[in-house]
Design an enzyme around this catalytic site. Structure first.
Site, PDB file in Angstrom:
ATOM      1  N   GLY A  93       0.783  -1.228   0.000  1.00 59.03           N
ATOM      2  CA  GLY A  93       0.000   0.000   0.000  1.00 59.03           C
ATOM      3  C   GLY A  93       0.808   1.267   0.000  1.00 59.03           C
ATOM      4  O   GLY A  93       0.257   2.351   0.212  1.00 59.03           O
TER       5      GLY A  93
ATOM      6  N   PRO B  92       4.707  -4.955  -1.806  1.00 57.50           N
ATOM      7  CA  PRO B  92       4.569  -3.778  -2.671  1.00 57.50           C
ATOM      8  C   PRO B  92       4.096  -4.180  -4.061  1.00 57.50           C
ATOM      9  O   PRO B  92       4.505  -5.204  -4.603  1.00 57.50           O
ATOM     10  CB  PRO B  92       5.993  -3.222  -2.720  1.00 57.50           C
ATOM     11  CG  PRO B  92       6.863  -4.437  -2.545  1.00 57.50           C
ATOM     12  CD  PRO B  92       6.105  -5.330  -1.589  1.00 57.50           C
TER      13      PRO B  92
ATOM     14  N   ARG C 260      -9.701   4.271 -12.810  1.00 52.71           N
ATOM     15  CA  ARG C 260      -9.440   4.770 -11.460  1.00 52.71           C
ATOM     16  C   ARG C 260     -10.018   6.164 -11.199  1.00 52.71           C
ATOM     17  O   ARG C 260     -10.518   6.414 -10.091  1.00 52.71           O
ATOM     18  CB  ARG C 260      -7.941   4.749 -11.148  1.00 52.71           C
ATOM     19  CG  ARG C 260      -7.358   3.342 -11.060  1.00 52.71           C
ATOM     20  CD  ARG C 260      -5.943   3.354 -10.467  1.00 52.71           C
ATOM     21  NE  ARG C 260      -5.960   3.726  -9.072  1.00 52.71           N
ATOM     22  CZ  ARG C 260      -5.540   4.898  -8.606  1.00 52.71           C
ATOM     23  NH1 ARG C 260      -5.083   5.831  -9.437  1.00 52.71           N
ATOM     24  NH2 ARG C 260      -5.598   5.167  -7.313  1.00 52.71           N
TER      25      ARG C 260
ATOM     26  N   TYR D  86     -12.325   5.968  -8.030  1.00 47.85           N
ATOM     27  CA  TYR D  86     -11.730   6.469  -6.789  1.00 47.85           C
ATOM     28  C   TYR D  86     -11.524   7.979  -6.776  1.00 47.85           C
ATOM     29  O   TYR D  86     -10.871   8.495  -5.876  1.00 47.85           O
ATOM     30  CB  TYR D  86     -10.375   5.798  -6.552  1.00 47.85           C
ATOM     31  CG  TYR D  86     -10.411   4.303  -6.512  1.00 47.85           C
ATOM     32  CD1 TYR D  86     -11.287   3.622  -5.671  1.00 47.85           C
ATOM     33  CD2 TYR D  86      -9.559   3.541  -7.319  1.00 47.85           C
ATOM     34  CE1 TYR D  86     -11.317   2.242  -5.629  1.00 47.85           C
ATOM     35  CE2 TYR D  86      -9.579   2.165  -7.285  1.00 47.85           C
ATOM     36  CZ  TYR D  86     -10.470   1.516  -6.438  1.00 47.85           C
ATOM     37  OH  TYR D  86     -10.491   0.143  -6.402  1.00 47.85           O
TER      38      TYR D  86
ATOM     39  N   CYS E 292     -19.258   6.850 -23.659  1.00 47.52           N
ATOM     40  CA  CYS E 292     -20.569   7.489 -23.530  1.00 47.52           C
ATOM     41  C   CYS E 292     -20.926   7.611 -22.047  1.00 47.52           C
ATOM     42  O   CYS E 292     -21.899   7.020 -21.562  1.00 47.52           O
ATOM     43  CB  CYS E 292     -21.617   6.677 -24.290  1.00 47.52           C
ATOM     44  SG  CYS E 292     -23.183   7.531 -24.474  1.00 47.52           S
ATOM     45  N   GLU E 293     -20.113   8.345 -21.313  1.00 42.87           N
ATOM     46  CA  GLU E 293     -20.287   8.576 -19.878  1.00 42.87           C
ATOM     47  C   GLU E 293     -19.767   9.957 -19.548  1.00 42.87           C
ATOM     48  O   GLU E 293     -18.628  10.303 -19.911  1.00 42.87           O
ATOM     49  CB  GLU E 293     -19.499   7.546 -19.047  1.00 42.87           C
ATOM     50  CG  GLU E 293     -19.999   6.129 -19.131  1.00 42.87           C
ATOM     51  CD  GLU E 293     -21.250   5.896 -18.303  1.00 42.87           C
ATOM     52  OE1 GLU E 293     -21.559   6.743 -17.450  1.00 42.87           O
ATOM     53  OE2 GLU E 293     -21.898   4.850 -18.518  1.00 42.87           O
TER      54      GLU E 293
ATOM     55  N   TYR F  94      -2.801  -0.839 -11.811  1.00 39.51           N
ATOM     56  CA  TYR F  94      -4.270  -0.791 -11.711  1.00 39.51           C
ATOM     57  C   TYR F  94      -4.946  -0.128 -12.909  1.00 39.51           C
ATOM     58  O   TYR F  94      -6.086   0.295 -12.800  1.00 39.51           O
ATOM     59  CB  TYR F  94      -4.705  -0.115 -10.414  1.00 39.51           C
ATOM     60  CG  TYR F  94      -4.236  -0.863  -9.202  1.00 39.51           C
ATOM     61  CD1 TYR F  94      -4.785  -2.103  -8.876  1.00 39.51           C
ATOM     62  CD2 TYR F  94      -3.219  -0.366  -8.397  1.00 39.51           C
ATOM     63  CE1 TYR F  94      -4.332  -2.814  -7.776  1.00 39.51           C
ATOM     64  CE2 TYR F  94      -2.765  -1.068  -7.293  1.00 39.51           C
ATOM     65  CZ  TYR F  94      -3.326  -2.300  -6.993  1.00 39.51           C
ATOM     66  OH  TYR F  94      -2.878  -3.006  -5.911  1.00 39.51           O
TER      67      TYR F  94
END
Length: 476
Positions: A282, A325, A372, A376, A403-404, A433
């Site tokens: 993390g 990690p 992401r 987030y 389309c968002e 990610y």
């Protein structure tokens, strides 16, 4: 038409500074092999982005393989040195969920790391890459019987058990197979990392881990007793993970102290000194110039000091330490290359009632290759990659083609005013990610991944085709 305005914008977030030179690259955001070449292009190990785009198309995830390997070695060496006198070194497990393919699995194995997997698919990738099974761990809060059987059959080095229910089922499966399951128990130490709610994973009200609340009478204590009593389980030690994208050292230290104290309670109650303690991962990286990540050496030295003091206070021998990690290795090693298309400038009302322009630049990817920002609210940075510009910078928002309305790539950045159709833009720190979370939303094909080493690029994951999109359909 609304005109873009160069100079600082009142619409910019407080952390975003107006750049003195919009062509400059903040070094903490980029892989070590990235710089502008003599033509003004962003290049990785001397290979310019225009050549990469011509050869491989866009969007394109570009990995500096030497940088990836170097970050892996940095964690290995720093933790081995810091913990040498405590437990003879540290087992570094690369968290494959951040970015995994067979090539990346081989890189970490060749650099002396182990590999943490979080699903049967990730386990399959590790095995197909030839990673030593004893150096593989299997995570997951809801492992299927098939996943646990495969792990047992392959002989993985650890299975991280997440609940009493899973421990009981693994005990049965191991007994049926005539095997002994190597188990680490994942505990929730109650440490709240300073991070986004959805990726803070150590508090009680969440799906991961066994609660320590109540000491040996807790779920964690019950799991220890059951595991020690089971003939088909080899309880190796304890595991925790307090969150993601963490810059502060304090959370890791408190978690380590809590788990070491719990190890001391286990030894006193059961007469058993568990041999391993995994402190998770993390560790944060820089996504914007406002981020200040810690070096592996700083992380290792700080954590070793906490562990040394806690073991001395408790009067226990230091267990073998391991860490996990992922983002800190793969994230800065990669950037995503896009081609710019439509641009427009809109007028936005400010908090004081005044109006200000904001530039929108659309690119040929978006939330399908990096979800992401929408998941987030993650911030990223961006740079004009195919050339330099003498224009002043304007506040810009880089958006995808989906389309968002929430399809953001970079919410706030200063880009040269003359950025337009056909320019290449590079978004750094996308090695973690992005590919892992990518999708075919709106039936876009997923980008290729190229690795650059010694100035040469090779495809390690090919670009998807339309045939790939329809390969699973049965009605054609």
């Amino acid at each position: 038409m609304t005109a873009a305005t160069t100079g600082p914008s009142p619409l910019a977030p407080a952390w975003l500074e107006y750049p003195e030179d919009p062509n400059a690259l903040a070094p903490q955001l980029w892989a070590s092999g990235v710089q502008r070449n003599d033509d003004g292009q962003i290049a990785v190990q001397g290979l310019g982005v225009s050549q990469l785009a011509r050869d491989h198309g866009t969007p394109l995830l570009v990995l500096d393989e030497d940088d990836f390997r170097g970050r892996a070695r940095a964690f290995r060496d720093a933790f081995d040195e810091a913990f040498a006198d405590l437990c003879g070194g540290v087992d570094v497990y690369y968290a494959g969920k951040s970015f995994l393919c067979t090539a990346a699995a081989r890189w970490v194995a060749e650099e002396g790391l182990r590999l943490d997997t979080a699903s049967g698919g990730e386990l399959a990738a590790a095995l197909r890459a030839g990673v030593e099974p004893a150096h593989i761990g299997l995570h997951g809060n809801n492992k299927s019987d098939a996943e646990m059987r495969r792990a047992l059959q392959a002989g993985v080095g650890r299975i991280v058990v997440d609940s009493l229910d899973e421990l009981d089922r693994l005990t049965e499966l191991a007994a049926e197979a005539g095997a002994v399951a190597p188990v680490m128990l994942r505990l929730t130490p109650g440490v709240h990392a300073h991070t986004h709610e959805f990726i803070a994973t150590a508090h009680e009200d969440q799906k991961f881990g066994l609660s320590m609340a109540g000491g040996l009478a807790s779920q964690a204590g019950q799991a220890v007793a059951r595991a020690l009593a089971a003939e088909s389980v080899d309880l190796r030690g304890l595991h925790c993970h307090i969150g993601s994208q963490i810059f502060e050292a304090e959370g890791f230290g408190v978690a380590a102290e809590k788990l070491l104290g719990f190890l001391a309670e286990i030894a006193a109650e059961h007469g058993v000194a568990l041999e391993e303690l995994d402190l998770g991962g993390g560790h944060g990286i820089a996504y914007t110039p406002a981020d200040a990540p810690r070096t592996p050496a700083d992380i290792a030295t700080t954590l070793a000091g906490v562990v040394r003091a806690a073991c001395t206070k408790l009067g226990i021998r230091c267990p073998r330490i391991s860490i996990e990690p992922g983002r800190a290795i793969s994230g800065p090693a990669g950037f995503t290359l896009y081609e710019a298309g439509v641009r427009k400038t809109v007028t936005v009302d400010g908090a004081d009632g005044t109006t200000h322009p904001r530039r929108y630049v659309s690119v040929d990817g978006g939330m399908s290759d990096n979800p992401r920002p929408v998941l987030y609210e993650a911030d990223y940075s961006v740079a004009l990659a195919s050339r330099t510009s003498a224009s002043g910078a304007v506040l810009s928002r880089v958006v995808g083609k989906h389309c968002e309305s929430g399809d953001l790539v970079v919410k706030d950045a200063y880009l040269p005013e003359d950025v337009g159709r056909g320019d290449l833009l590079a978004v750094p720190a996308t090695g973690a990610y992005c590919h892992s979370l990518s999708s075919n939303y709106n039936m876009l094909t997923r980008p290729a991944v190229v690795a650059v080493r010694d100035g040469r690029a090779r495809v390690i994951i090919r670009r998807e085709t339309e045939d790939d999109l329809f390969a699973r359909e049965t009605g054609l």
